[in-house]
Write a protein that holds these residues in place. Structure first.
Motif, short mmCIF file in Angstrom:
data_model
loop_
_atom_site.label_atom_id
_atom_site.label_comp_id
_atom_site.label_asym_id
_atom_site.label_seq_id
_atom_site.Cartn_x
_atom_site.Cartn_y
_atom_site.Cartn_z
N ILE A 133 -17.20 36.77 -41.38
CA ILE A 133 -17.73 35.54 -41.08
C ILE A 133 -17.38 34.94 -39.71
O ILE A 133 -18.13 34.37 -38.99
N PHE A 134 -16.18 35.13 -39.34
CA PHE A 134 -15.28 34.89 -38.14
C PHE A 134 -16.38 35.63 -37.08
O PHE A 134 -16.63 35.25 -36.12
N ASN A 135 -16.57 36.94 -37.38
CA ASN A 135 -17.27 37.78 -36.47
C ASN A 135 -18.79 37.50 -36.33
O ASN A 135 -19.26 37.54 -35.25
N VAL A 136 -19.34 37.57 -37.53
CA VAL A 136 -20.93 37.66 -37.20
C VAL A 136 -21.46 36.31 -37.72
O VAL A 136 -22.63 36.07 -37.23
N GLY A 137 -20.84 35.23 -38.04
CA GLY A 137 -21.26 34.04 -38.46
C GLY A 137 -21.89 33.82 -39.62
O GLY A 137 -22.12 34.69 -40.49
N SER A 139 -24.68 32.54 -40.89
CA SER A 139 -26.40 32.67 -40.91
C SER A 139 -26.46 33.99 -40.94
O SER A 139 -27.32 34.65 -41.65
N ASN A 140 -25.84 34.98 -40.01
CA ASN A 140 -26.04 36.35 -40.18
C ASN A 140 -25.45 36.96 -41.28
O ASN A 140 -26.13 37.88 -41.81
N THR A 143 -27.98 36.40 -44.12
CA THR A 143 -29.54 36.59 -43.87
C THR A 143 -29.53 38.24 -43.68
O THR A 143 -30.44 38.87 -43.95
N ALA A 144 -28.55 38.71 -43.10
CA ALA A 144 -28.82 40.19 -42.59
C ALA A 144 -27.97 41.17 -43.09
O ALA A 144 -27.78 42.15 -42.54
N TRP A 145 -27.28 40.90 -44.40
CA TRP A 145 -26.54 41.94 -44.90
C TRP A 145 -26.94 42.03 -46.34
O TRP A 145 -25.98 41.82 -47.26
N ALA B 160 -24.83 44.94 -39.34
CA ALA B 160 -24.71 45.66 -40.41
C ALA B 160 -25.17 47.15 -40.11
O ALA B 160 -26.39 47.28 -40.08
N HIS B 196 -31.00 35.27 -37.67
CA HIS B 196 -29.65 35.66 -37.82
C HIS B 196 -28.98 36.15 -36.36
O HIS B 196 -28.16 36.71 -36.05
N VAL B 225 -24.61 36.67 -32.12
CA VAL B 225 -25.08 35.77 -33.54
C VAL B 225 -24.82 34.46 -33.12
O VAL B 225 -24.05 34.02 -32.34
N ASP B 226 -25.18 33.53 -34.21
CA ASP B 226 -25.02 32.18 -34.10
C ASP B 226 -23.63 31.74 -34.91
O ASP B 226 -23.28 32.49 -36.08
N ALA B 227 -22.97 31.24 -34.27
CA ALA B 227 -21.40 30.71 -34.74
C ALA B 227 -20.46 31.83 -35.13
O ALA B 227 -19.71 31.88 -36.20
N GLY B 228 -20.67 32.86 -34.51
CA GLY B 228 -19.84 34.04 -34.58
C GLY B 228 -19.40 34.61 -33.15
O GLY B 228 -20.13 34.18 -32.27
N SER B 229 -18.30 35.60 -33.16
CA SER B 229 -17.80 36.00 -31.91
C SER B 229 -18.59 37.57 -31.57
O SER B 229 -18.39 37.84 -30.61
N TYR B 230 -19.26 37.75 -32.54
CA TYR B 230 -20.16 39.16 -32.25
C TYR B 230 -21.08 39.23 -31.05
O TYR B 230 -21.79 38.07 -30.92
#
Lengths: 190, 256
Positions: A133-137, A139-140, A143-145, B160, B196, B225-230
């Motif tokens: 969650i730190f990395n992808v946030g 919302s991602n 919804t995207a996994w 992913a 996303h 991404v929103d609110a993430g470091s990626y």
């Protein structure tokens, strides 16, 4: 609640993967950021933090404005050290720790919302989801996994390990770290 | 020699054949010739700004010069399989010589910063060997909000790996992500938002990059991404073989 051990592991891993930067810099999207990936949404957010001058005295709101606006003239997505000559203030270590702890608490609430029963998950699974969650946030992750989330809903930690891999530039080592955590969760719950 | 060879999904003719306008096959007629289809770079070509000493706007620095120019910082890179073999890298030419070893920064927080440099090195190597196109089906096609209708599904943002669109998928980007909304940033870049994440597509260059005489497009996708470091930087080499048909991917960086 996270245990002290979980919190310590999280802090160490986040610093390794996200970096720990005592001065303001620009992230990949060009947003002003400080500490362990703590985004400062605007100048007012920066001015709420206890920045210090080089002599250790407290920075004024104008000092903080100076650093913040200086960065906005620069390109984003550089190494944090690139921005160092353009700023004068730093954030004390304890202030960085406080921000990171608050950040972890915020993501904890998001994880509890996305995954009902999150606090009852095995510790390794919780640590893996914090890294994601730190990395992808949030919302991602929500919804995207679909494959990962289906495995988690089924408490199929081995399946979660299989579907936890992220695309580049996430390193093979970081992907393996998360995979190992889910696999460890699978052995814990057998 | 009148040689037509098939390379992946795309018929390729030697330049000699193109010059003679003999055509490559009965099913794939060459587009009408366009004069003056010179190689051109777009705002997505950011390598000059990533150098320690960016070239002057009016300088005649060639792509070959840029490959040998020092980056704004030195990166400690290690091969994925042998991390103990880490070494400092400061130019595209040094990086490209070892890129097949899947080099990655030792400092993992530098991953996104390095990925942009790596993508720009790959782009510069392609630009260095580009030549004017004799023919183009791209014409005045715009880099605009309608891009998802024309671009391959591989453009879709997929953090992913288990959801990745495989190479060769015949669908269009708009088919796999119907909810995205575009907003033009500049004359040659567009921001797309979806539930996303965010993608910014920018023109890096247009030219004949593979020597078949037909104009190709080099596009950069900045993925956030929103609110993430990626954050990721993907480079697509595309071509169009018939008027109005969807673009096809010739090459993708990073290779999956």
């Amino acid at each position: 609640m996270l245990s002290a051990h979980e919190n310590a592991v999280l802090m160490r891993k986040l610093e390794r993967y996200e970096g720990r930067v005592p001065h303001m810099y620009l992230d990949a999207r060009g947003y002003v950021t400080v500490g362990v990936g703590h985004l400062l949404a605007d100048l007012a957010a920066a001015q709420k933090l206890a920045f210090a001058r080089a002599n250790g005295s407290a920075a004024s709101a104008d000092d903080i404005r100076g650093d913040f606006e200086s960065l906005l003239t620069l390109p984003g997505n550089r190494l944090a050290a690139y921005y160092r000559p353009h700023v004068r203030l730093t954030l004390p270590e304890q202030e960085i720790d406080r921000l990171t702890t608050a950040h972890i608490s915020s993501f904890h609430r998001e994880l509890q919302t996305i995954y009902p029963g999150f606090d009852g998950f095995p510790t390794p699974a919780r640590l893996a989801l914090f890294d994601l969650i730190f990395n992808v946030g949030a919302s991602n992750l929500r919804t995207a996994w679909p494959s990962l989330n289906a495995a988690i809903r089924a408490r199929d930690w081995a399946g979660a390990a299989t579907h936890s891999r992220r695309a580049p530039p996430v390193s093979a080592q970081r992907n393996q770290y998360v995979r190992n955590l889910f696999e460890e969760a699978a052995t814990v719950t057998q | 020699m009148n040689a037509c060879i098939s390379l992946s999904a795309r018929p390729v003719c030697t330049l000699t054949v193109i010059a003679l306008l003999t055509g490559c096959s009965a099913n794939t007629p060459l587009p009408p010739p366009r004069s003056g289809v010179e190689p051109a770079v777009g705002t997505g070509f950011t390598l000059p700004a990533l150098l320690a000493v960016p070239p002057q706007a009016d300088s005649a620095a060639s792509a070959h010069d840029l490959l040998d120019a020092a980056w704004y910082a030195t990166f400690e890179l290690a091969p994925q399989r042998t991390p103990e073999a880490a070494a400092p890298y400061a130019t595209c030419s040094a990086y490209l010589e070892r890129a097949h070893e899947q080099l990655a920064p030792v400092d993992e927080s530098a991953a996104a910063a390095f990925m942009e440099i790596a993508a720009m090195c790959e782009a510069t190597a392609l630009i260095a060997q580009a030549r004017p196109a004799a023919h183009s089906w791209i014409g005045d096609a715009a880099i605009d909000e309608a891009l998802p209708v024309h671009l391959p599904a591989e453009f879709a943002l997929r953090v992913a790996e288990s959801g990745r669109i495989p190479a060769g998928d015949e669908r269009r980007w708009a088919e796999v992500e119907p909810d995205i909304k575009g907003h033009r940033l500049t004359v040659d870049s567009v921001r797309f938002s979806h539930p996303h994440g965010i993608q910014e597509i920018a023109l890096v260059a247009r030219a004949d990059f593979d020597g078949d005489g037909i104009e190709d497009l080099l596009l950069l996708s900045r993925d956030y991404v929103d609110a993430g470091s990626y954050a990721a930087f993907r480079l697509f080499l595309l071509t169009r073989l018939e008027n109005g048909e969807p673009y096809r991917t010739i090459r993708l960086f990073p290779r999956s």
